[in-house]
Write a protein that holds these residues in place. Structure first.
Motif, PDB file in Angstrom:
ATOM      1  N   TYR A  27      55.880 -31.739  -7.622  1.00 29.03           N
ATOM      2  CA  TYR A  27      55.731 -30.808  -6.519  1.00 29.03           C
ATOM      3  C   TYR A  27      56.379 -31.726  -5.340  1.00 29.03           C
ATOM      4  CZ  TYR A  27      51.143 -29.992  -7.269  1.00 29.03           C
ATOM      5  OH  TYR A  27      49.528 -29.115  -7.577  1.00 29.03           O
ATOM      6  N   THR A 123      40.350 -33.536 -16.296  1.00 23.21           N
ATOM      7  CA  THR A 123      42.222 -33.308 -17.138  1.00 23.21           C
ATOM      8  C   THR A 123      43.004 -34.944 -17.250  1.00 23.21           C
ATOM      9  OG1 THR A 123      43.589 -32.890 -15.239  1.00 23.21           O
ATOM     10  CG2 THR A 123      42.561 -31.143 -16.758  1.00 23.21           C
ATOM     11  N   VAL A 178      43.181 -22.619 -18.449  1.00 22.72           N
ATOM     12  CA  VAL A 178      43.447 -21.475 -16.817  1.00 22.72           C
ATOM     13  C   VAL A 178      45.505 -21.148 -17.564  1.00 22.72           C
ATOM     14  CG1 VAL A 178      43.926 -21.344 -14.649  1.00 22.72           C
ATOM     15  CG2 VAL A 178      41.737 -22.004 -15.356  1.00 22.72           C
ATOM     16  N   ALA A 181      48.634 -23.284 -15.829  1.00 25.88           N
ATOM     17  CA  ALA A 181      48.400 -24.776 -15.477  1.00 25.88           C
ATOM     18  C   ALA A 181      48.971 -25.746 -16.489  1.00 25.88           C
ATOM     19  CB  ALA A 181      47.310 -24.633 -15.083  1.00 25.88           C
ATOM     20  N   GLU A 183      49.352 -29.459 -16.300  1.00 21.28           N
ATOM     21  CA  GLU A 183      48.725 -30.650 -16.564  1.00 21.28           C
ATOM     22  C   GLU A 183      47.177 -29.514 -17.688  1.00 21.28           C
ATOM     23  OE1 GLU A 183      49.409 -28.796 -13.506  1.00 21.28           O
ATOM     24  OE2 GLU A 183      48.059 -29.782 -12.240  1.00 21.28           O
ATOM     25  N   ASP A 184      46.243 -28.210 -17.157  1.00 31.42           N
ATOM     26  CA  ASP A 184      45.269 -28.423 -17.777  1.00 31.42           C
ATOM     27  C   ASP A 184      45.707 -28.029 -19.976  1.00 31.42           C
ATOM     28  OD1 ASP A 184      44.635 -28.259 -15.022  1.00 31.42           O
ATOM     29  OD2 ASP A 184      43.358 -26.245 -15.872  1.00 31.42           O
ATOM     30  N   TYR A 185      46.900 -27.728 -19.663  1.00 30.83           N
ATOM     31  CA  TYR A 185      46.598 -26.966 -20.982  1.00 30.83           C
ATOM     32  C   TYR A 185      47.936 -28.244 -21.787  1.00 30.83           C
ATOM     33  CZ  TYR A 185      49.194 -24.668 -25.183  1.00 30.83           C
ATOM     34  OH  TYR A 185      49.693 -24.460 -26.075  1.00 30.83           O
ATOM     35  N   ALA A 186      48.297 -29.698 -20.875  1.00 32.68           N
ATOM     36  CA  ALA A 186      47.889 -30.281 -21.266  1.00 32.68           C
ATOM     37  C   ALA A 186      47.504 -31.355 -22.522  1.00 32.68           C
ATOM     38  CB  ALA A 186      49.493 -31.203 -21.296  1.00 32.68           C
ATOM     39  N   VAL A 188      43.693 -29.461 -23.120  1.00 30.01           N
ATOM     40  CA  VAL A 188      43.262 -28.848 -24.408  1.00 30.01           C
ATOM     41  C   VAL A 188      44.883 -29.428 -24.946  1.00 30.01           C
ATOM     42  CG1 VAL A 188      42.830 -26.984 -22.716  1.00 30.01           C
ATOM     43  CG2 VAL A 188      45.110 -26.726 -23.317  1.00 30.01           C
ATOM     44  N   GLU A 189      46.031 -29.505 -25.352  1.00 28.11           N
ATOM     45  CA  GLU A 189      46.650 -29.631 -26.715  1.00 28.11           C
ATOM     46  C   GLU A 189      46.542 -31.078 -26.842  1.00 28.11           C
ATOM     47  OE1 GLU A 189      50.947 -28.785 -26.223  1.00 28.11           O
ATOM     48  OE2 GLU A 189      50.530 -29.432 -27.952  1.00 28.11           O
ATOM     49  N   LEU A 207      42.284 -18.418 -21.187  1.00 25.11           N
ATOM     50  CA  LEU A 207      40.361 -18.424 -20.342  1.00 25.11           C
ATOM     51  C   LEU A 207      40.600 -16.958 -20.404  1.00 25.11           C
ATOM     52  CD1 LEU A 207      37.978 -20.417 -19.748  1.00 25.11           C
ATOM     53  CD2 LEU A 207      38.443 -19.511 -17.808  1.00 25.11           C
ATOM     54  N   ASP A 208      41.467 -16.321 -19.614  1.00 25.47           N
ATOM     55  CA  ASP A 208      40.935 -14.937 -18.919  1.00 25.47           C
ATOM     56  C   ASP A 208      41.935 -13.882 -19.837  1.00 25.47           C
ATOM     57  OD1 ASP A 208      44.282 -15.174 -18.944  1.00 25.47           O
ATOM     58  OD2 ASP A 208      44.197 -14.923 -16.510  1.00 25.47           O
ATOM     59  N   LEU A 232      38.296 -25.728 -20.818  1.00 19.72           N
ATOM     60  CA  LEU A 232      38.720 -25.786 -19.545  1.00 19.72           C
ATOM     61  C   LEU A 232      38.573 -25.945 -18.508  1.00 19.72           C
ATOM     62  CD1 LEU A 232      39.619 -29.449 -19.200  1.00 19.72           C
ATOM     63  CD2 LEU A 232      42.008 -28.597 -18.675  1.00 19.72           C
ATOM     64  N   TYR A 233      37.513 -25.884 -18.480  1.00 14.90           N
ATOM     65  CA  TYR A 233      37.001 -24.434 -17.244  1.00 14.90           C
ATOM     66  C   TYR A 233      35.116 -25.191 -16.857  1.00 14.90           C
ATOM     67  CZ  TYR A 233      36.267 -20.390 -14.389  1.00 14.90           C
ATOM     68  OH  TYR A 233      36.342 -19.348 -13.637  1.00 14.90           O
ATOM     69  N   ASP A 377      45.636 -34.608  -5.144  1.00 16.54           N
ATOM     70  CA  ASP A 377      46.729 -33.537  -6.324  1.00 16.54           C
ATOM     71  C   ASP A 377      48.033 -34.765  -5.943  1.00 16.54           C
ATOM     72  OD1 ASP A 377      47.541 -32.463  -4.340  1.00 16.54           O
ATOM     73  OD2 ASP A 377      46.366 -30.659  -5.381  1.00 16.54           O
TER      74      ASP A 377
END
Lengths: 388, 188
Positions: A27, A123, A178, A181, A183-186, A188-189, A207-208, A232-233, A377
């Motif tokens: 942001y 996260t 999701v 996203a 931050e979420d991806y980092a 899970v990786e 996820l979807d 991560l949901y 955030d």
């Protein structure tokens, strides 16, 4: 505990980019901020963070058992009744937990106070486990930090060991987050990296893109059957999605297990306070309709039982609003009241300690700080070190 | 004692996954809308012959009859396979009728290792456009083309013949997770 200005590594942005840490700025604001770092004594880390958080997790496990034994408490958790059995069964089967993050108010002196437990979908794992450690090693090498310093960061090893403990070798584990996203991806990786190091197969699916076969098994984006799923949901959302009725019969092992729906839920905070009144690491807490007058008359915080990133949280002094989160997406959920614990202030910033639990032990920490009293955030991630 | 031996972890994006997973064996394949279009492509020097076109087509017809999905209503079948892609299969032995996607063509594949009989798989239309194998696991954009695909695309789909047609609840679907998320990202 101190906040110490330090020279930044001259090339850290390039390093972050090279490593794929694409959200070091978010942001238009820095998210990773190493212009200063928090320092702790070893005693502060061990006696005030590590040991209390391992104990808090054990208390949380007791609280899960107590909630499952009480229809009255289960009704407070916002878990749809048709899925109570799924949650209970995962606990009775002793399905193992992987990780969680306690958010604590701590000023270096008194006991750390539990603000909440993100026990289901925490996260900031990549920046805590990896980029923070890289910062520490490089700052030591650059002699910015003395050789005698250390960092409370056993996260990666603990995750590898935990994966190896809870899955048979060569098990294929799917990781879902999701879409789009970072931050979420980092997160899970980072987990998948640990899973691979533990000898497991790691596969990603949005996820979807998860599908369901005619006989009720979940499939990934390439139609491979999912036998084990790290998602991560949040459970509270899984249990309300169109596929919710397939969860119980899918023959799929979930990480975190379904009983985490009880822990990653602010309704656990009043339960903990009832079970362990005046525990030094707990703040007084109550369901809003049972709140004692003295709690409501003093400074207190009202939180929805489900909320992420500080959303829909309001701080009161009696009836007067002191500060309210601007994002209010969770306003419609049931609320709890928690005694207000002022976050310490360092150079105008308010840090929150994120203490990581892997399995059943506290193994590391990361800090975020915010100008606001509610960590939202736009908070910044801050590295830490232990004084030598 | 607090230290981690952790090294700098590189975030690669989705490419990081599946490295330790199975790398599937691929094979040469071609898809045709009819036996005639297959015959037109067959050549003595190629990997399939005119005779391969004949046997694979016959096999695809049998496989379609045995393994293509069966639906209890036209609406459901068309939801999965598109408008006008389904045929009413009036039951001959009494009981209710059902709907099946029509055979739109077939795929032939080179046997793994190069020798032996070609492999065959029927294709039906897919609702989102393009075509799919009977169990929906392999999607192809267009017929009358060829290329490398994973060999598992030729695995026989579960037999549906003789089973009760699928109801709405049983139909394979996607996208049943994610809709309840309140926030842009799901973590915190």
């Amino acid at each position: 505990m101190q906040r110490i200005p330090l020279p930044e590594r001259p090339d850290w942005r390039a390093e972050a980019e090279k490593l794929g840490f694409t959200f070091a700025d978010m942001y238009g604001e820095p998210y990773w901020d190493e212009t200063s770092a928090y320092s702790f004594t070893l005693q502060q880390v061990e006696d005030d963070i590590e040991d209390p958080c391992t104990e808090l997790h054990a208390m949380c496990r007791e609280a899960v058992a107590a909630v499952l034994a009480s229809e009255r408490l289960m009704a407070r958790m916002g878990i749809p009744r048709p899925h109570w059995d799924l949650v209970a069964a995962s606990w009775q089967a002793d399905e193992p937990e992987l990780y969680g993050r306690f958010d604590l108010a701590y000023d270096g002196k008194g006991p750390a106070k539990l603000l909440e437990y993100n026990a289901d979908t925490p996260t900031s794992l990549y920046e805590s486990a990896s980029f923070q450690w890289l910062w520490f090693e490089q700052q030591q090498a650059a002699r910015v930090l003395p050789q005698s310093t250390d960092q409370f960061n056993g996260l990666h090893e603990a995750l590898v060991a935990r994966f190896a403990q809870i899955f048979a070798a060569d098990t294929d584990v799917h990781f879902a987050a999701v879409t789009n996203a970072p931050e979420d991806y980092a997160t899970v990786e980072t987990l998948a990296w640990a899973a691979r190091e533990a000898g497991l197969g790691a596969h990603y699916t949005d996820l979807d893109k998860i599908g369901i076969t005619a006989n009720g098994q979940f499939t990934d984006s390439e139609d491979r059957v999912i036998g084990a799923l790290f998602k991560l949901y949040p459970w509270e959302d899984l249990l309300r999605d169109p596929f919710a009725d397939h969860l119980a019969g899918a023959g799929c092992r979930f990480i975190e297990p379904a009983w985490k729906a009880i822990l990653s839920n602010k309704a656990i905070l009043p339960v903990l306070w009832q079970m362990f009144p005046n525990h030094p690491n707990l703040l007084p807490a109550s369901f809003i309709d049972e709140a004692p007058a003295d709690l409501l008359a003093s400074r207190h915080v009202i939180k929805p039982i489900f909320s992420r990133e500080g959303q829909s949280i309001t701080i009161y002094d009696g009836k007067q609003v002191l500060e309210a989160a601007t994002a209010r997406d969770y306003d419609q959920h049931p609320k709890i009241v928690q005694g207000y614990q002022a976050l310490p202030e360092f150079a105008g910033m308010h840090p929150v300690i994120g203490a990581w639990v892997v399995g059943e032990a506290c193994v590391g920490m990361g800090l975020r700080e915010d100008r606001s009293l509610i960590t939202q955030d736009l908070s910044r991630f801050k590295p830490h070190f232990i004084e030598g | 004692m607090k230290r981690s031996r952790n090294v700098a972890l590189v975030l690669l994006g989705a490419a990081a996954f599946g490295v330790a997973g199975c790398v599937e064996e691929k094979t040469e394949a071609a898809a045709f809308e009819s036996k005639e279009s297959c015959l037109a492509e067959a050549s003595p020097g190629g990997w399939f012959s005119a005779a391969d076109c004949e046997t694979a087509f016959a096999e695809a017809q049998v496989l379609h009859e045995e393994t293509a999905p069966r639906y209890e209503s036209r609406e459901l079948c068309e939801q999965e396979h598109g408008v006008d892609a389904c045929a009413d299969q009036a039951s001959s032995g009494g009981g209710g009728g059902f709907f099946m996607p029509m055979l739109m063509g077939y795929m032939i594949g080179q046997a793994l290792g190069g020798g032996g009989r070609v492999m065959s798989q029927p294709v039906v239309r897919s609702a989102g456009g393009g075509f799919a194998t009977p169990d929906g696991s392999t999607k192809i954009g267009a017929l009358n083309g060829g290329g490398q695909i994973r060999a598992s695309a030729f695995a026989k789909a579960p037999v549906t013949k003789g089973l009760a047609p699928m109801t709405k609840a049983q139909v394979q679907s996607r996208g049943g997770f994610g809709s309840s998320a309140a926030a842009r990202s799901a973590g915190g």
